[in-house]
Design a protein around this motif. Structure first.
Motif, PDB file in Angstrom:
ATOM      1  N   SER A 106       0.827  -1.209   0.000  1.00 41.47           N
ATOM      2  CA  SER A 106       0.000   0.000   0.000  1.00 41.47           C
ATOM      3  C   SER A 106       0.861   1.259   0.000  1.00 41.47           C
ATOM      4  O   SER A 106       0.420   2.301  -0.480  1.00 41.47           O
ATOM      5  CB  SER A 106      -0.945   0.002   1.197  1.00 41.47           C
ATOM      6  N   ASN A 107       2.079   1.179   0.514  1.00 35.28           N
ATOM      7  CA  ASN A 107       2.969   2.343   0.515  1.00 35.28           C
ATOM      8  C   ASN A 107       3.668   2.532  -0.820  1.00 35.28           C
ATOM      9  O   ASN A 107       4.217   3.598  -1.083  1.00 35.28           O
ATOM     10  CB  ASN A 107       4.027   2.201   1.606  1.00 35.28           C
ATOM     11  N   LEU A 108       3.684   1.517  -1.672  1.00 36.13           N
ATOM     12  CA  LEU A 108       4.406   1.598  -2.932  1.00 36.13           C
ATOM     13  C   LEU A 108       3.521   2.027  -4.102  1.00 36.13           C
ATOM     14  O   LEU A 108       4.019   2.198  -5.204  1.00 36.13           O
ATOM     15  CB  LEU A 108       5.052   0.241  -3.244  1.00 36.13           C
ATOM     16  N   LEU A 109       2.235   2.197  -3.871  1.00 34.31           N
ATOM     17  CA  LEU A 109       1.334   2.600  -4.950  1.00 34.31           C
ATOM     18  C   LEU A 109       1.595   4.057  -5.327  1.00 34.31           C
ATOM     19  O   LEU A 109       1.893   4.888  -4.468  1.00 34.31           O
ATOM     20  CB  LEU A 109      -0.116   2.418  -4.524  1.00 34.31           C
ATOM     21  N   PRO A 110       1.476   4.384  -6.608  1.00 32.05           N
ATOM     22  CA  PRO A 110       1.744   5.763  -7.074  1.00 32.05           C
ATOM     23  C   PRO A 110       0.571   6.694  -6.778  1.00 32.05           C
ATOM     24  O   PRO A 110      -0.244   7.002  -7.638  1.00 32.05           O
ATOM     25  CB  PRO A 110       1.964   5.577  -8.572  1.00 32.05           C
ATOM     26  N   ARG A 111       0.456   7.145  -5.558  1.00 29.99           N
ATOM     27  CA  ARG A 111      -0.687   7.970  -5.140  1.00 29.99           C
ATOM     28  C   ARG A 111      -0.730   9.322  -5.856  1.00 29.99           C
ATOM     29  O   ARG A 111      -1.784   9.775  -6.277  1.00 29.99           O
ATOM     30  CB  ARG A 111      -0.644   8.211  -3.629  1.00 29.99           C
ATOM     31  N   ARG A 112       0.403   9.998  -5.961  1.00 32.82           N
ATOM     32  CA  ARG A 112       0.403  11.307  -6.617  1.00 32.82           C
ATOM     33  C   ARG A 112       0.011  11.185  -8.076  1.00 32.82           C
ATOM     34  O   ARG A 112      -0.712  12.023  -8.612  1.00 32.82           O
ATOM     35  CB  ARG A 112       1.775  11.972  -6.490  1.00 32.82           C
ATOM     36  N   PHE A 113       0.482  10.121  -8.728  1.00 36.83           N
ATOM     37  CA  PHE A 113       0.133   9.880 -10.124  1.00 36.83           C
ATOM     38  C   PHE A 113      -1.375   9.687 -10.259  1.00 36.83           C
ATOM     39  O   PHE A 113      -2.013  10.253 -11.155  1.00 36.83           O
ATOM     40  CB  PHE A 113       0.883   8.643 -10.634  1.00 36.83           C
ATOM     41  N   GLU A 114      -1.965   8.893  -9.361  1.00 34.69           N
ATOM     42  CA  GLU A 114      -3.402   8.655  -9.411  1.00 34.69           C
ATOM     43  C   GLU A 114      -4.182   9.957  -9.221  1.00 34.69           C
ATOM     44  O   GLU A 114      -5.151  10.216  -9.936  1.00 34.69           O
ATOM     45  CB  GLU A 114      -3.809   7.650  -8.336  1.00 34.69           C
ATOM     46  N   ARG A 115      -3.756  10.776  -8.266  1.00 35.54           N
ATOM     47  CA  ARG A 115      -4.443  12.052  -8.033  1.00 35.54           C
ATOM     48  C   ARG A 115      -4.323  12.966  -9.246  1.00 35.54           C
ATOM     49  O   ARG A 115      -5.282  13.631  -9.632  1.00 35.54           O
ATOM     50  CB  ARG A 115      -3.889  12.738  -6.788  1.00 35.54           C
ATOM     51  N   GLN A 116      -3.141  12.986  -9.875  1.00 35.91           N
ATOM     52  CA  GLN A 116      -2.946  13.849 -11.037  1.00 35.91           C
ATOM     53  C   GLN A 116      -3.793  13.380 -12.205  1.00 35.91           C
ATOM     54  O   GLN A 116      -4.382  14.190 -12.924  1.00 35.91           O
ATOM     55  CB  GLN A 116      -1.463  13.886 -11.433  1.00 35.91           C
ATOM     56  N   ILE A 117      -3.899  12.069 -12.398  1.00 35.74           N
ATOM     57  CA  ILE A 117      -4.741  11.537 -13.480  1.00 35.74           C
ATOM     58  C   ILE A 117      -6.196  11.908 -13.234  1.00 35.74           C
ATOM     59  O   ILE A 117      -6.916  12.296 -14.162  1.00 35.74           O
ATOM     60  CB  ILE A 117      -4.563  10.007 -13.594  1.00 35.74           C
ATOM     61  N   GLU A 118      -6.644  11.809 -11.977  1.00 35.38           N
ATOM     62  CA  GLU A 118      -8.017  12.181 -11.659  1.00 35.38           C
ATOM     63  C   GLU A 118      -8.253  13.663 -11.932  1.00 35.38           C
ATOM     64  O   GLU A 118      -9.291  14.051 -12.482  1.00 35.38           O
ATOM     65  CB  GLU A 118      -8.325  11.853 -10.202  1.00 35.38           C
ATOM     66  N   LYS A 119      -7.288  14.521 -11.584  1.00 33.13           N
ATOM     67  CA  LYS A 119      -7.424  15.951 -11.855  1.00 33.13           C
ATOM     68  C   LYS A 119      -7.479  16.221 -13.349  1.00 33.13           C
ATOM     69  O   LYS A 119      -8.288  17.022 -13.822  1.00 33.13           O
ATOM     70  CB  LYS A 119      -6.251  16.730 -11.240  1.00 33.13           C
ATOM     71  N   ASP A 120      -6.596  15.549 -14.107  1.00 32.70           N
ATOM     72  CA  ASP A 120      -6.572  15.743 -15.555  1.00 32.70           C
ATOM     73  C   ASP A 120      -7.873  15.272 -16.196  1.00 32.70           C
ATOM     74  O   ASP A 120      -8.403  15.933 -17.092  1.00 32.70           O
ATOM     75  CB  ASP A 120      -5.389  15.002 -16.175  1.00 32.70           C
ATOM     76  N   ALA A 121      -8.408  14.135 -15.719  1.00 27.75           N
ATOM     77  CA  ALA A 121      -9.672  13.634 -16.259  1.00 27.75           C
ATOM     78  C   ALA A 121     -10.809  14.597 -15.945  1.00 27.75           C
ATOM     79  O   ALA A 121     -11.667  14.858 -16.795  1.00 27.75           O
ATOM     80  CB  ALA A 121      -9.963  12.242 -15.686  1.00 27.75           C
ATOM     81  N   ALA A 122     -10.798  15.134 -14.730  1.00 22.85           N
ATOM     82  CA  ALA A 122     -11.833  16.100 -14.362  1.00 22.85           C
ATOM     83  C   ALA A 122     -11.712  17.357 -15.209  1.00 22.85           C
ATOM     84  O   ALA A 122     -12.728  17.923 -15.633  1.00 22.85           O
ATOM     85  CB  ALA A 122     -11.731  16.442 -12.874  1.00 22.85           C
ATOM     86  N   LEU A 123     -10.524  17.798 -15.487  1.00 24.03           N
ATOM     87  CA  LEU A 123     -10.307  18.979 -16.304  1.00 24.03           C
ATOM     88  C   LEU A 123     -10.778  18.732 -17.735  1.00 24.03           C
ATOM     89  O   LEU A 123     -11.414  19.603 -18.333  1.00 24.03           O
ATOM     90  CB  LEU A 123      -8.817  19.357 -16.286  1.00 24.03           C
ATOM     91  N   MET A 124     -10.505  17.548 -18.258  1.00 22.25           N
ATOM     92  CA  MET A 124     -10.901  17.232 -19.633  1.00 22.25           C
ATOM     93  C   MET A 124     -12.428  17.101 -19.775  1.00 22.25           C
ATOM     94  O   MET A 124     -12.980  17.436 -20.807  1.00 22.25           O
ATOM     95  CB  MET A 124     -10.225  15.933 -20.097  1.00 22.25           C
ATOM     96  N   THR A 125     -13.088  16.597 -18.741  1.00 24.17           N
ATOM     97  CA  THR A 125     -14.533  16.425 -18.809  1.00 24.17           C
ATOM     98  C   THR A 125     -15.294  17.679 -18.377  1.00 24.17           C
ATOM     99  O   THR A 125     -16.504  17.718 -18.478  1.00 24.17           O
ATOM    100  CB  THR A 125     -14.986  15.222 -17.952  1.00 24.17           C
ATOM    101  N   GLY A 126     -14.578  18.637 -17.858  1.00 25.01           N
ATOM    102  CA  GLY A 126     -15.211  19.894 -17.478  1.00 25.01           C
ATOM    103  C   GLY A 126     -15.656  19.953 -16.038  1.00 25.01           C
ATOM    104  O   GLY A 126     -16.225  20.939 -15.595  1.00 25.01           O
TER     105      GLY A 126
END
Length: 130
Positions: A106-126
């Protein structure tokens, strides 16, 4: 008499040739600089490696001397070795437990990457979740 002016095609071809030469020279400079940096880094690693080996040897000698001195005081070399070695074993155990906890999946998962992808997806969908 004025020298003849070169044609537009000739100027473009000369510009492209000079640009290609410049790019080639820049790449060669980057390769040489990178090679030099790699050699310097390898030299530093060799120095640090040698220093670590010498430090381990010196600490081993200090610990052996400490065990021998303590054995002379208490009369038992085995008990002296246990007294000197126990704190090192305890620290090693603590560090090992901390390392194992840090290496948990659980400590090795790319948390920042996941958050950034979610932000980018939200930005793309409006959507704006901020």
């Amino acid at each position: 008499m004025a020298p003849p002016t070169p044609s537009l095609g000739r100027l473009i071809s000369e510009g492209l040739r000079h640009g290609g030469d410049l790019v080639g020279q820049e790449l060669e400079l980057m390769r040489r600089e990178t090679d030099g940096n790699i050699r310097a880094i390898l030299g530093v690693f060799a120095c640090f490696g040698t220093a670590v080996i010498l430090l381990v040897a010196a600490l081993t000698m200090v610990l052996v001397a400490l065990v021998k001195g303590l054995a002379a005081l208490i009369g038992s070399e085995i008990l002296a070795a246990l007294i000197v070695g126990a704190p090192f074993a305890a620290v090693a155990l603590i560090l090992m437990m901390l390392g194992l906890r840090r290496m948990d999946r659980s400590n090795l998962l790319p948390r920042r990457f996941e958050r950034q992808i979610e932000k980018d997806a939200a930005l793309m969908t409006g959507r704006n979740d901020d």
